[in-house]
Structures are given as C-alpha cells and as structure tokens.
Scaffold this motif. Structure first.
Motif, PDB file in Angstrom:
ATOM      1  N   GLY A  15       0.939  -1.196   0.006  1.00 42.66           N
ATOM      2  CA  GLY A  15       0.095  -0.207  -0.034  1.00 42.66           C
ATOM      3  C   GLY A  15       0.812   1.184   0.016  1.00 42.66           C
ATOM      4  O   GLY A  15       0.489   2.357  -0.791  1.00 42.66           O
ATOM      5  N   ILE A  16       1.970   1.326   0.775  1.00 43.33           N
ATOM      6  CA  ILE A  16       2.720   2.414   0.607  1.00 43.33           C
ATOM      7  C   ILE A  16       3.377   2.715  -0.588  1.00 43.33           C
ATOM      8  O   ILE A  16       3.351   3.798  -1.007  1.00 43.33           O
ATOM      9  CB  ILE A  16       3.896   2.132   1.851  1.00 43.33           C
ATOM     10  N   GLU A  17       3.847   1.916  -1.353  1.00 46.99           N
ATOM     11  CA  GLU A  17       4.547   1.900  -2.477  1.00 46.99           C
ATOM     12  C   GLU A  17       3.419   2.186  -3.588  1.00 46.99           C
ATOM     13  O   GLU A  17       3.793   3.025  -4.679  1.00 46.99           O
ATOM     14  CB  GLU A  17       5.412   0.615  -2.908  1.00 46.99           C
ATOM     15  N   THR A  18       2.359   1.823  -3.564  1.00 50.74           N
ATOM     16  CA  THR A  18       1.377   2.086  -4.378  1.00 50.74           C
ATOM     17  C   THR A  18       0.816   3.585  -4.327  1.00 50.74           C
ATOM     18  O   THR A  18       0.654   4.360  -5.206  1.00 50.74           O
ATOM     19  CB  THR A  18      -0.033   1.081  -4.362  1.00 50.74           C
ATOM     20  N   ALA A  19       0.778   4.083  -2.916  1.00 50.29           N
ATOM     21  CA  ALA A  19       0.454   5.446  -2.679  1.00 50.29           C
ATOM     22  C   ALA A  19       1.537   6.177  -3.165  1.00 50.29           C
ATOM     23  O   ALA A  19       1.251   7.492  -3.700  1.00 50.29           O
ATOM     24  CB  ALA A  19       0.222   5.650  -1.267  1.00 50.29           C
ATOM     25  N   SER A  20       2.692   5.913  -2.963  1.00 46.55           N
ATOM     26  CA  SER A  20       4.030   6.746  -3.252  1.00 46.55           C
ATOM     27  C   SER A  20       4.116   6.815  -4.783  1.00 46.55           C
ATOM     28  O   SER A  20       4.322   7.990  -5.341  1.00 46.55           O
ATOM     29  CB  SER A  20       5.341   6.027  -2.729  1.00 46.55           C
ATOM     30  N   ALA A  21       3.882   5.692  -5.593  1.00 42.97           N
ATOM     31  CA  ALA A  21       3.654   5.798  -7.133  1.00 42.97           C
ATOM     32  C   ALA A  21       2.765   6.768  -7.551  1.00 42.97           C
ATOM     33  O   ALA A  21       2.812   7.293  -8.658  1.00 42.97           O
ATOM     34  CB  ALA A  21       3.791   4.468  -7.654  1.00 42.97           C
ATOM     35  N   LEU A  22       1.612   6.756  -7.049  1.00 46.05           N
ATOM     36  CA  LEU A  22       0.478   7.304  -7.315  1.00 46.05           C
ATOM     37  C   LEU A  22       0.599   8.897  -7.068  1.00 46.05           C
ATOM     38  O   LEU A  22       0.549   9.700  -8.007  1.00 46.05           O
ATOM     39  CB  LEU A  22      -0.694   6.967  -6.855  1.00 46.05           C
ATOM     40  N   PHE A  23       1.297   9.282  -5.948  1.00 41.23           N
ATOM     41  CA  PHE A  23       1.711  10.583  -5.782  1.00 41.23           C
ATOM     42  C   PHE A  23       2.763  10.943  -6.776  1.00 41.23           C
ATOM     43  O   PHE A  23       2.706  12.282  -7.265  1.00 41.23           O
ATOM     44  CB  PHE A  23       2.193  10.777  -4.363  1.00 41.23           C
ATOM     45  N   ASP A  24       3.796  10.374  -6.925  1.00 41.27           N
ATOM     46  CA  ASP A  24       4.698  10.770  -7.929  1.00 41.27           C
ATOM     47  C   ASP A  24       4.445  11.124  -9.429  1.00 41.27           C
ATOM     48  O   ASP A  24       4.817  12.152  -9.895  1.00 41.27           O
ATOM     49  CB  ASP A  24       5.951   9.505  -7.747  1.00 41.27           C
ATOM     50  N   ARG A  25       3.496  10.158  -9.733  1.00 46.00           N
ATOM     51  CA  ARG A  25       2.605  10.387 -11.031  1.00 46.00           C
ATOM     52  C   ARG A  25       2.277  11.682 -11.131  1.00 46.00           C
ATOM     53  O   ARG A  25       2.240  12.455 -12.178  1.00 46.00           O
ATOM     54  CB  ARG A  25       1.719   9.322 -11.429  1.00 46.00           C
ATOM     55  N   ARG A  26       1.477  12.181 -10.009  1.00 50.61           N
ATOM     56  CA  ARG A  26       0.605  13.419 -10.120  1.00 50.61           C
ATOM     57  C   ARG A  26       1.819  14.574 -10.161  1.00 50.61           C
ATOM     58  O   ARG A  26       1.315  15.714 -10.413  1.00 50.61           O
ATOM     59  CB  ARG A  26      -0.376  13.413  -8.835  1.00 50.61           C
ATOM     60  N   SER A  46      10.652   3.522  -9.448  1.00 51.28           N
ATOM     61  CA  SER A  46      11.075   2.857  -8.410  1.00 51.28           C
ATOM     62  C   SER A  46      10.254   2.344  -7.415  1.00 51.28           C
ATOM     63  O   SER A  46      10.196   1.107  -7.205  1.00 51.28           O
ATOM     64  CB  SER A  46      12.278   3.763  -7.767  1.00 51.28           C
ATOM     65  N   ALA A  47       8.997   3.339  -7.114  1.00 50.47           N
ATOM     66  CA  ALA A  47       8.167   2.695  -6.172  1.00 50.47           C
ATOM     67  C   ALA A  47       7.382   1.794  -7.018  1.00 50.47           C
ATOM     68  O   ALA A  47       6.966   0.807  -6.264  1.00 50.47           O
ATOM     69  CB  ALA A  47       7.350   3.900  -5.938  1.00 50.47           C
ATOM     70  N   SER A  48       7.031   1.815  -8.175  1.00 48.82           N
ATOM     71  CA  SER A  48       6.212   0.909  -8.866  1.00 48.82           C
ATOM     72  C   SER A  48       6.848  -0.548  -9.048  1.00 48.82           C
ATOM     73  O   SER A  48       6.350  -1.498  -8.602  1.00 48.82           O
ATOM     74  CB  SER A  48       5.617   1.386 -10.430  1.00 48.82           C
ATOM     75  N   ALA A  49       8.270  -0.351  -9.145  1.00 54.34           N
ATOM     76  CA  ALA A  49       8.956  -1.728  -9.124  1.00 54.34           C
ATOM     77  C   ALA A  49       9.021  -2.286  -7.933  1.00 54.34           C
ATOM     78  O   ALA A  49       8.747  -3.557  -7.651  1.00 54.34           O
ATOM     79  CB  ALA A  49      10.622  -1.279  -9.742  1.00 54.34           C
ATOM     80  N   ARG A  50       9.087  -1.623  -6.795  1.00 57.15           N
ATOM     81  CA  ARG A  50       9.234  -2.150  -5.500  1.00 57.15           C
ATOM     82  C   ARG A  50       7.693  -2.637  -5.197  1.00 57.15           C
ATOM     83  O   ARG A  50       7.498  -4.139  -4.439  1.00 57.15           O
ATOM     84  CB  ARG A  50       9.390  -1.196  -4.242  1.00 57.15           C
ATOM     85  N   ARG A  51       6.726  -2.017  -5.641  1.00 55.57           N
ATOM     86  CA  ARG A  51       5.273  -2.421  -5.184  1.00 55.57           C
ATOM     87  C   ARG A  51       5.144  -3.768  -5.933  1.00 55.57           C
ATOM     88  O   ARG A  51       4.580  -4.594  -5.311  1.00 55.57           O
ATOM     89  CB  ARG A  51       4.225  -1.466  -5.811  1.00 55.57           C
ATOM     90  N   ASP A  52       5.741  -3.841  -7.121  1.00 52.97           N
ATOM     91  CA  ASP A  52       5.382  -5.246  -8.244  1.00 52.97           C
ATOM     92  C   ASP A  52       6.299  -6.334  -7.463  1.00 52.97           C
ATOM     93  O   ASP A  52       5.727  -7.511  -7.245  1.00 52.97           O
ATOM     94  CB  ASP A  52       5.667  -5.056  -9.617  1.00 52.97           C
ATOM     95  N   ASN A  53       7.251  -6.051  -6.895  1.00 51.18           N
ATOM     96  CA  ASN A  53       8.109  -7.173  -6.353  1.00 51.18           C
ATOM     97  C   ASN A  53       7.567  -7.714  -4.884  1.00 51.18           C
ATOM     98  O   ASN A  53       7.526  -8.792  -4.727  1.00 51.18           O
ATOM     99  CB  ASN A  53       9.384  -6.503  -5.925  1.00 51.18           C
ATOM    100  N   ILE A  54       6.762  -6.797  -4.321  1.00 55.27           N
ATOM    101  CA  ILE A  54       6.086  -7.100  -2.810  1.00 55.27           C
ATOM    102  C   ILE A  54       5.016  -7.887  -3.392  1.00 55.27           C
ATOM    103  O   ILE A  54       4.829  -9.109  -2.684  1.00 55.27           O
ATOM    104  CB  ILE A  54       5.799  -5.902  -2.027  1.00 55.27           C
ATOM    105  N   ALA A  55       4.106  -7.413  -4.285  1.00 48.77           N
ATOM    106  CA  ALA A  55       2.855  -8.056  -4.650  1.00 48.77           C
ATOM    107  C   ALA A  55       3.122  -9.631  -5.125  1.00 48.77           C
ATOM    108  O   ALA A  55       2.255 -10.189  -4.793  1.00 48.77           O
ATOM    109  CB  ALA A  55       2.270  -7.182  -5.804  1.00 48.77           C
ATOM    110  N   ALA A  56       4.488  -9.681  -5.738  1.00 45.59           N
ATOM    111  CA  ALA A  56       4.706 -11.036  -6.105  1.00 45.59           C
ATOM    112  C   ALA A  56       4.792 -12.037  -4.764  1.00 45.59           C
ATOM    113  O   ALA A  56       4.789 -13.263  -4.946  1.00 45.59           O
ATOM    114  CB  ALA A  56       5.983 -11.122  -7.161  1.00 45.59           C
ATOM    115  N   ARG A  57       5.212 -11.631  -3.826  1.00 48.26           N
ATOM    116  CA  ARG A  57       5.375 -12.413  -2.533  1.00 48.26           C
ATOM    117  C   ARG A  57       3.992 -12.758  -1.753  1.00 48.26           C
ATOM    118  O   ARG A  57       4.070 -13.319  -1.047  1.00 48.26           O
ATOM    119  CB  ARG A  57       6.277 -11.601  -1.479  1.00 48.26           C
TER     120      ARG A  57
END
Length: 454
Positions: A15-26, A46-57
């Motif tokens: 959730g943290i990385e998803t929110a960070s990626a959304l903020f950065d895009r805006r 970078s936040a999106s990549a970390r989010r995807d890496n976490i989601a895979a776990r």
C-alpha cells in the motif's frame, strides 16, 4: 507465509509503494522543469517496481473473503502499531478509535466466513482473540533515541507526519491526497522518510528470511530516494529536509506487541477494552458502555470455548455460561425497562425480551449437551443467536438510551452491573452441580439488583 504479522508487513508496504507511485505520477504532471520531472519520474518508477516485487510475494488466496480478512487484519495491525509509536496524545487516541473500527470490520468478516464454513475462519478468530486478550507489555517511550539519530523535539513531532502518511497510504486513493503543510516537495520527503522508517522497522522484525532480505534491499533503495527527494526540496524551496521530518526518529516498537492499545492500561488487569465503547476513563463508563464491553467479552469467550477441547472446553464453557447469564439478567432487569420507559408504546423492549428468553432456552440446551460432552453444535447455534441479539441492541436500543436517558442515570447504573457480576461469581461450586446452576445464577443476580435498588 503463515505469520499474520508478516502478512501485515507485506500488505502495508504494498500500500505504501502504491500510494507513493500515485503521488509521484501526479507530481510529475505539476513539474515545470524537465530535470525535476525526470527525477520525480524515476522515483515513481522505483516505487512501482518495489510494489510489483512485494505483490509477487503475496500468497494466492482461494476465496475473496480470505483476501478481505487479510486486508482488514493488515489495516488493524498497522493503525495499532502507529498508535503505539505516536507521541501526540490526541492523535494516539484517534488511532485507537480507528483501530476499534477496523476490529469491528474484521470481526464481521470472520463471522461471515465462520457461517460459510471456511476452515481458516477459526484460525483468524483465534488470532483476534489472542490480540485482544494479551497482557499489556511495556512499550519503549516514543522519545527514546533510535538509530536515525536523536529524536526531534517533542513540540514538533514530525514522526506524526510519517504516521499519518502510513495510515492514509493503506487506502491509496485517499492517502495520496492529504497535505502536510510543507507543499509538494515537503510531502515527497515525508513519504520517502515514512517508507525508510517502515522498511527499517519491518526488517528488524521479519521472521521470513527472504522477506527480511527484501526489506533490507528496499531500505537501501529508499535511502537513496530520500536523498534525491531532499535535493529536490532544497532546489525548489531552499529548505533542508530536517525542517520537515526532523533530525532523527524514535526507535519503532514491534508489531508483535500490538495488543497494547486495544486494552486500557489503566483498567483493572485488562478487564475492560479501551475504545470498545469509546476511549474514556473507566470511571466515566455508563451502563451502555458496560453492556457493550460484555458483548465483546462474550464473543471472545465463545471463540476460546470453541477452539479448545475436553476438560478445557468444559471449564471455558462454564465461564461463558456465567457471563451470558449475568448479561441477559441485567438487561432483563435493568436495561430493557429503561427502553420501555423511553418508548412505552413501542415493541422494541418486548422483542428483545422474547429474544432473551430464546437465548436462555438455547443456553440450557448447551449446558445439557456440555454435560454429555457434545456441545459444539449447540454452542454455535447459541453464538449466532447472541450475535444477532447484540447487533440489534447496539443498533436500536443503546443509541435510544443514550439519547433519552439522562447521562448521570446511565452512569449510576454501572454499580448494578458490577454487583451482578460479583453475585454470579460461583466458581467454588462443583462442576456436577451445573445442571441447576443457571437458575441459581439468575436468582442471585436478581437479588443483588433488588438490593442495590433499595
């Protein structure tokens, strides 16, 4: 991934990385110069990549209810953890109340799963029971120095900004929109600092070796991102990151002690739930608070009774039956008459009394089944009846009493509840006498209530 706190850490950081990626895009869309736009874009990637890496776990769950329970449990664990680390008293109280809201949602989901017969419902129910029944541990004071350096002055409490971001980021559509008062670049520093703080905390607590390595890797990446965010803050505002998040942060406490603020440390040895009827001193509770708290205790005792077997279940059921008998008798003698007085032409009090008579019959059936060593089916039927009855009281009856009965009168009736519990404490009686125990308990409670009225 069996550790519930590991599941919480995975869900939180996703959730943290998803929110960070959304903020950065805006923020990219608002950047005027190309260099800043590219820097922020790299942070978002970078936040999106970390989010995807976490989601895979994350484990693949078989049922949507199990996924919903996992999300609700993660939200509960996170907000309790934030409350335990929060130095500001008012904010800590607000997080405690939010925790009880999450707990109520989680209990409703577990109840649905239990009714549907899902095998994992009992496990989650047991975890909730343990969470709300643990003794209060000793927490590290929020002002103690940690590895980030000396803590910031208590008057500024920048860690509160990180907590607010972390809780909001668990709901990305809302968490990415709140404001820190430091502008876009200050907010960028806040959420990068919050990620560093969480990754550091979770890395030290993680029981899964591979995930611990992942948190360590992500912490190093976030520290680099924090430096980049600090450079952007200086470039655009001339301010230093320490002006936003302070020179250091307190050492975070562990998730595993999360029962701390669900229980009121000032209460009598964990007898009363903090925040269940509202966060206020024990001396200010009224009869509605007491009956609501008993609803929680009955539910927890049901879960414990159904989880154990043999002699342990027999003993646990004895405690449960005594609590139900006291609760229903107090409602019949004290609470429902107030409802009838408030609405003499209505039928709510009659309807609730009829339900309690059916509960009394079901409780007697469960007592007989317990004596025969086979009470599981009767216990589940009794639990369903009591849950429905409690929901109606909390939705229809208790708000009416709060609205129509003077507050001092409601507070004065708490003595009746205490007197009733003391009158029903018959643990010295032999188990063989339980067949005649229920009517004796009701009679003792009624006698005690009559004494206190006169």
């Amino acid at each position: 991934m069996t550790d519930s706190y590991t599941r919480c850490r995975v869900s939180t950081m996703e959730g943290i990385e998803t929110a960070s990626a959304l903020f950065d895009r805006r923020l990219v869309q608002r950047c005027r110069d190309v260099e800043s736009r590219q820097s922020v874009g790299r942070l978002g990637e970078s936040a999106s990549a970390r989010r995807d890496n976490i989601a895979a776990r994350k484990p693949q769950l078989e049922h949507p209810l199990e996924s919903a329970i996992g999300s609700a449990r993660a939200a509960l664990d996170l907000v309790i953890w934030v409350a335990r680390n929060e130095p500001d008293r008012d904010r800590r109280t607000a997080y405690q109340r939010q925790a009880w809201s999450h707990l109520a949602q989680l209990q409703r989901l577990v109840e649905l799963s239990d009714r549907a017969g899902h095998p994992w419902a009992d496990r989650v129910g047991s975890e909730i029971e343990e969470l709300t029944a643990m003794p209060v541990p000793t927490a590290q004071r929020p002002g103690d120095p940690g590895p980030f350096g000396s803590p910031p002055p208590s008057t500024t409490q920048p860690v509160s900004l990180l907590h607010r971001w972390a809780v909001g980021a668990s709901r990305p559509r809302r968490g990415s929109e709140w404001r820190t008062g430091h502008g876009d670049w200050g907010q960028l520093v806040v959420h990068e600092s919050a990620a560093c703080y969480l990754y550091y905390s979770f890395m030290g607590q993680e029981t899964d070796r591979r995930l611990r390595q992942l948190w360590e890797l992500h912490l190093q990446m976030e520290l680099a991102n924090l430096r980049a965010a600090g450079d952007l803050l200086r470039r655009h505002t001339g301010r230093d990151p320490q002006e936003v998040v302070g020179p250091g942060l307190p050492e975070p406490v562990a998730l595993a002690g999360n029962a701390l603020l669900l229980w009121d440390p000032a209460g009598a040895a964990g007898t009363h739930l903090a925040g269940a009827p509202g966060t206020k001193p024990d001396s200010e509770w009224d009869v509605v608070d007491r009956m609501t708290e008993q609803h929680h205790r009955i539910e927890h005792q049901f879960r414990h009774t159904l989880r154990v077997t043999g002699d342990a279940r027999h003993s646990a059921f004895g405690r449960l039956a005594r609590l139900i008998a006291v609760h229903e008798t107090v409602e019949e003698e004290v609470v429902h008459p107030l409802t009838r007085r408030c609405d003499p032409d209505g039928h709510l009090a009659d309807h609730l009394l009829d339900a309690e008579h059916r509960i009394s019959d079901a409780l007697a059936d469960a007592v007989r089944a317990d004596a025969a060593g086979e009470a599981a089916e009767e216990l589940r039927a009794l639990r369903d009846m009591i849950r429905a009855h409690a929901r109606q009281e909390e939705h229809d009856e208790f708000p009416r009493l709060r609205r129509d009965v003077p507050a001092d009168e409601l507070c004065g009736l708490t003595d009746a509840v205490q007197e009733a519990e003391e009158a029903a404490d018959i643990r010295d009686e032999e188990p063989q006498s339980r067949a005649g125990w229920l009517p004796r308990t009701a009679d003792r409670v009624r006698d005690a209530l009559r004494r206190i009225r006169t």
